[in-house]
Design a protein around this motif. Sequence first.
Motif, PDB file in Angstrom:
ATOM      1  N   VAL A  10      14.436 -19.329   5.404  1.00 52.15           N
ATOM      2  CA  VAL A  10      15.400 -20.292   4.861  1.00 52.15           C
ATOM      3  C   VAL A  10      14.654 -21.590   4.558  1.00 52.15           C
ATOM      4  O   VAL A  10      14.162 -22.258   5.461  1.00 52.15           O
ATOM      5  CB  VAL A  10      16.550 -20.538   5.868  1.00 52.15           C
ATOM      6  N   GLY A  11      14.559 -21.924   3.272  1.00 54.33           N
ATOM      7  CA  GLY A  11      13.885 -23.148   2.849  1.00 54.33           C
ATOM      8  C   GLY A  11      12.524 -22.858   2.244  1.00 54.33           C
ATOM      9  O   GLY A  11      11.770 -22.026   2.756  1.00 54.33           O
ATOM     10  N   GLY A  16       8.394 -23.251   4.976  1.00 54.70           N
ATOM     11  CA  GLY A  16       8.878 -21.933   4.563  1.00 54.70           C
ATOM     12  C   GLY A  16       7.919 -21.219   3.625  1.00 54.70           C
ATOM     13  O   GLY A  16       7.674 -20.008   3.770  1.00 54.70           O
ATOM     14  N   GLU A  35      16.724 -20.613  -0.851  1.00 53.41           N
ATOM     15  CA  GLU A  35      16.591 -22.067  -1.031  1.00 53.41           C
ATOM     16  C   GLU A  35      17.876 -22.608  -1.650  1.00 53.41           C
ATOM     17  O   GLU A  35      18.294 -22.163  -2.709  1.00 53.41           O
ATOM     18  CB  GLU A  35      15.385 -22.351  -1.940  1.00 53.41           C
ATOM     19  N   LYS A  36      18.471 -23.592  -0.989  1.00 58.28           N
ATOM     20  CA  LYS A  36      19.770 -24.084  -1.492  1.00 58.28           C
ATOM     21  C   LYS A  36      19.619 -24.983  -2.721  1.00 58.28           C
ATOM     22  O   LYS A  36      20.557 -25.119  -3.502  1.00 58.28           O
ATOM     23  CB  LYS A  36      20.557 -24.778  -0.378  1.00 58.28           C
ATOM     24  N   TYR A  59      11.328 -36.639  -4.602  1.00 60.39           N
ATOM     25  CA  TYR A  59      11.812 -37.226  -3.345  1.00 60.39           C
ATOM     26  C   TYR A  59      10.872 -38.321  -2.846  1.00 60.39           C
ATOM     27  O   TYR A  59      10.609 -38.444  -1.658  1.00 60.39           O
ATOM     28  CB  TYR A  59      12.003 -36.131  -2.286  1.00 60.39           C
ATOM     29  N   ILE A  63       1.597 -37.930  -1.066  1.00 59.09           N
ATOM     30  CA  ILE A  63       0.140 -37.913  -1.163  1.00 59.09           C
ATOM     31  C   ILE A  63      -0.369 -36.959  -0.105  1.00 59.09           C
ATOM     32  O   ILE A  63      -0.040 -37.110   1.085  1.00 59.09           O
ATOM     33  CB  ILE A  63      -0.453 -39.332  -0.922  1.00 59.09           C
ATOM     34  N   TYR A 222      21.611 -20.425   3.083  1.00 57.21           N
ATOM     35  CA  TYR A 222      21.540 -19.325   4.047  1.00 57.21           C
ATOM     36  C   TYR A 222      22.939 -18.894   4.474  1.00 57.21           C
ATOM     37  O   TYR A 222      23.232 -17.705   4.608  1.00 57.21           O
ATOM     38  CB  TYR A 222      20.720 -19.759   5.267  1.00 57.21           C
ATOM     39  N   GLU A 223      23.798 -19.898   4.657  1.00 56.40           N
ATOM     40  CA  GLU A 223      25.136 -19.620   5.173  1.00 56.40           C
ATOM     41  C   GLU A 223      25.873 -18.621   4.263  1.00 56.40           C
ATOM     42  O   GLU A 223      26.591 -17.754   4.730  1.00 56.40           O
ATOM     43  CB  GLU A 223      25.916 -20.934   5.314  1.00 56.40           C
ATOM     44  N   TYR A 324      14.609 -39.005   7.380  1.00 53.42           N
ATOM     45  CA  TYR A 324      13.865 -39.456   8.569  1.00 53.42           C
ATOM     46  C   TYR A 324      14.702 -39.222   9.830  1.00 53.42           C
ATOM     47  O   TYR A 324      15.808 -39.760   9.941  1.00 53.42           O
ATOM     48  CB  TYR A 324      13.522 -40.942   8.473  1.00 53.42           C
ATOM     49  N   TRP A 360       7.253 -34.994  10.034  1.00 53.48           N
ATOM     50  CA  TRP A 360       5.955 -34.355   9.839  1.00 53.48           C
ATOM     51  C   TRP A 360       5.419 -34.700   8.466  1.00 53.48           C
ATOM     52  O   TRP A 360       6.161 -34.641   7.481  1.00 53.48           O
ATOM     53  CB  TRP A 360       6.113 -32.823   9.858  1.00 53.48           C
ATOM     54  N   ASP A 361       4.137 -35.019   8.391  1.00 56.03           N
ATOM     55  CA  ASP A 361       3.493 -35.066   7.085  1.00 56.03           C
ATOM     56  C   ASP A 361       3.284 -33.635   6.607  1.00 56.03           C
ATOM     57  O   ASP A 361       3.409 -32.677   7.379  1.00 56.03           O
ATOM     58  CB  ASP A 361       2.155 -35.819   7.188  1.00 56.03           C
TER      59      ASP A 361
END
Length: 382
Positions: A10-11, A16, A35-36, A59, A63, A222-223, A324, A360-361
């Motif tokens: 999922v994703g 993913g 993927e939604k 988004y 980098i 996914y749902e 975040y 997470w980067d």
Amino acid sequence: MYSGLSYCIVGSGFSGSVLAERIASVLNKKVLVVEKRSHIGGNSFSDIDQATGIEIHKYGSHIFHTSNTTVWDYICKFGEFSNYQHKVMALFKQRIYQMPINLKTINDFFNKNLSPNEAIDFLNKEISSCGITNPKNLEEKAISSVGLNLYNAFIKGYTRKQWGKDPASLSADIISRLPVRFNYNANYFNDPYQGIPLDGYGQLFDRLLSHRNIELRLNTSYEEMAQYIPPDCMIIYTGMIDRLFDYKFGALEWRSLNFEWETKNLSDYQGTSVVNYSDESVPFTRIHEFKHYHPERTESFHAPQTVISREYPIAWQQGAEAFYPVNDTYNNERFNKYLYKAKRKSNLIVTGRLGLYKYWDMDTAIENALKLFERLKKSEIP
Ligand SMILES: Cc1cc2nc3c(=O)[nH]c(=O)nc-3n(C[C@H](O)[C@H](O)[C@H](O)COP(=O)(O)OP(=O)(O)OC[C@H]3O[C@@H](n4cnc5c(N)ncnc54)[C@H](O)[C@@H]3O)c2cc1C
């Protein structure tokens, strides 16, 4: 029902996509990626703006930078990276400064001409005059790193905008110690490997997911797919863990972002890829100008137009994009309840920045996906 399906992921962000690629190519197993959104790549996605030919990061600026050779060697198999070195400027009271704080920032801000050693002494005096030895919140932690004056100029307003709260009310754990350089190094990152995919993140993700064992379903959450997944299929979920459990213990708190896009009839708007706006009176935190990520693409770089995006932090509400995590004690405890529940399901693995409620980067997302894959491989191949 998808018969013969071993894995449903999922994703399609780095978490993913890397897992899908490894499972499909190394384990030779069928993988369904759900993927939604209407595109792959998660928050790292970039694509060409049709009107100007400029590659834009949907988004916000992404980098790629890492010190991890395994991650770098792995990702370079799927695309060539430029030698782009990220530099950030900050605008405060109509003057421009270098970020993170370095010797030039200190000299420009205090109108001095200090050498490295003089700047260390100067900043130590600034810090000790504040008298904070045991910082108890984000404000105190920041002041004990850079002193009150630099904090007021570059951290206070920016942080209030970013988190929507007074820095004195935020946990010190939200930031690590702020970096200060006592030289003129203006590079934003210290990592030895850094760059932007030469043909864009979108193409890099296309190659990650192009294996014949991978089936991709875009615009599908996914749902809505769950009922078609065989019960013995392993689900790897990189979405929001609280959503997976229908917010049973309450929603985890996030910050979200609004991006305001504009195409300017100018060849160059701000002369660099990112300018931070640290004054609290300016409602956005950053302006991204995307053509600066690809100076090697001479046609779009010198085009008479440029695409910018203003980044506005906003409160997160259910249904909005989560950017975040607010990793304070209250939210982390709530997250642990979800994680405990997820771990009790034998055919479910929750991972990724949304699943594990972590900032997470990209390199950390890849590193974690590669490590998780090694664990899966051990259980698949005794
Ligand atoms: C503004 C911003 C700037 C950043 N800049 C940088 C940078 O410069 N350098 C850097 O290294 N990192 C940067 N990052 C971090 C980077 O975006 C993350 O490391 C990366 O996106 C993590 O990948 P992921 O796969 O874990 O999550 P994501 O990229 O968020 O991918 C998760 C995917 O899952 C999908 N999904 C979620 N729930 C469901 C569901 N129920 N059903 C189907 N699909 C679902 C989502 O649509 C999404 O596509 C930045 C992050 C932000 C917010």
